[in-house]
Design a protein around this motif. Structure first.
Motif, mmCIF file in Angstrom:
data_model
loop_
_atom_site.group_PDB
_atom_site.id
_atom_site.type_symbol
_atom_site.label_atom_id
_atom_site.label_comp_id
_atom_site.label_asym_id
_atom_site.label_seq_id
_atom_site.Cartn_x
_atom_site.Cartn_y
_atom_site.Cartn_z
ATOM 1 N N SER A 72 0.827 -1.202 0.000
ATOM 2 C CA SER A 72 0.000 0.000 0.000
ATOM 3 C C SER A 72 0.865 1.256 0.000
ATOM 4 O O SER A 72 0.589 2.220 -0.727
ATOM 5 C CB SER A 72 -0.931 0.017 1.213
ATOM 6 N N ALA A 73 1.930 1.244 0.798
ATOM 7 C CA ALA A 73 2.856 2.384 0.823
ATOM 8 C C ALA A 73 3.569 2.530 -0.520
ATOM 9 O O ALA A 73 3.725 3.647 -1.035
ATOM 10 C CB ALA A 73 3.870 2.219 1.953
ATOM 11 N N ALA A 74 3.980 1.416 -1.106
ATOM 12 C CA ALA A 74 4.649 1.467 -2.411
ATOM 13 C C ALA A 74 3.694 1.978 -3.488
ATOM 14 O O ALA A 74 4.094 2.757 -4.363
ATOM 15 C CB ALA A 74 5.187 0.088 -2.788
ATOM 16 N N GLY A 75 2.443 1.558 -3.438
ATOM 17 C CA GLY A 75 1.449 2.056 -4.389
ATOM 18 C C GLY A 75 1.268 3.554 -4.274
ATOM 19 O O GLY A 75 1.098 4.260 -5.273
ATOM 20 N N TRP A 76 1.322 4.053 -3.061
ATOM 21 C CA TRP A 76 1.204 5.498 -2.819
ATOM 22 C C TRP A 76 2.403 6.224 -3.440
ATOM 23 O O TRP A 76 2.241 7.197 -4.179
ATOM 24 C CB TRP A 76 1.140 5.756 -1.324
ATOM 25 N N VAL A 77 3.609 5.727 -3.147
ATOM 26 C CA VAL A 77 4.837 6.397 -3.600
ATOM 27 C C VAL A 77 5.048 6.237 -5.107
ATOM 28 O O VAL A 77 5.342 7.210 -5.813
ATOM 29 C CB VAL A 77 6.064 5.856 -2.826
ATOM 30 N N LEU A 78 4.897 5.016 -5.612
ATOM 31 C CA LEU A 78 5.233 4.745 -7.013
ATOM 32 C C LEU A 78 4.124 5.098 -7.997
ATOM 33 O O LEU A 78 4.401 5.498 -9.129
ATOM 34 C CB LEU A 78 5.587 3.258 -7.182
ATOM 35 N N TYR A 79 2.870 4.915 -7.577
ATOM 36 C CA TYR A 79 1.757 5.045 -8.515
ATOM 37 C C TYR A 79 0.736 6.106 -8.111
ATOM 38 O O TYR A 79 -0.300 6.242 -8.757
ATOM 39 C CB TYR A 79 1.061 3.692 -8.701
ATOM 40 N N GLY A 80 0.999 6.834 -7.030
ATOM 41 C CA GLY A 80 0.083 7.886 -6.599
ATOM 42 C C GLY A 80 -1.250 7.381 -6.103
ATOM 43 O O GLY A 80 -2.247 8.111 -6.142
#
Length: 110
Positions: A72-80
């Motif tokens: 979820s954090a990676a989705g926020w950082v990488l994909y907005g």
């Protein structure tokens, strides 16, 4: 301590692989697809090493719970992909559940 290291490596590799899955565009992009396959292979290998000493339920609870939060954090950082209040509440419950099973439950003795 070594099983926790193996589990941490498994979690990190699974998060990298899952994050690359979106970039692979259905396995049509070569390098993200390679990252997915290698990442999952390494993740499952280190998870199997963890299972030599950890109960499968405990290992999977930690792996999946940490994976959900980190992806979820990676989705926020990488994909907005932003989370709303209820998304954060749900992730908080996942973290709490993993901590309860790991720290308080007698069924998770290791």
């Amino acid at each position: 301590m070594q099983p926790y290291l193996f589990l941490a490596i498994a979690i990190v590799c699974e998060v990298i692989a899952t994050s690359a899955l979106k970039a692979s565009a259905g396995f049509t992009q070569l390098w993200p697809s390679v990252v997915v396959v290698v990442g999952y292979g390494v993740a499952f290998y280190f998870l199997s090493l963890t299972l030599r000493t950890f109960p499968v339920g405990l290992a999977y609870a930690i792996w999946s719970g940490a994976g959900i939060v980190l992806v979820s954090a990676a989705g926020w950082v990488l994909y907005g992909q932003k989370l709303d209040l209820w998304g954060f509440v749900g992730l908080g419950f996942i973290i709490a559940g993993v901590l309860i099973v790991n720290l308080l439950s007698q069924s998770a003795s290791h």
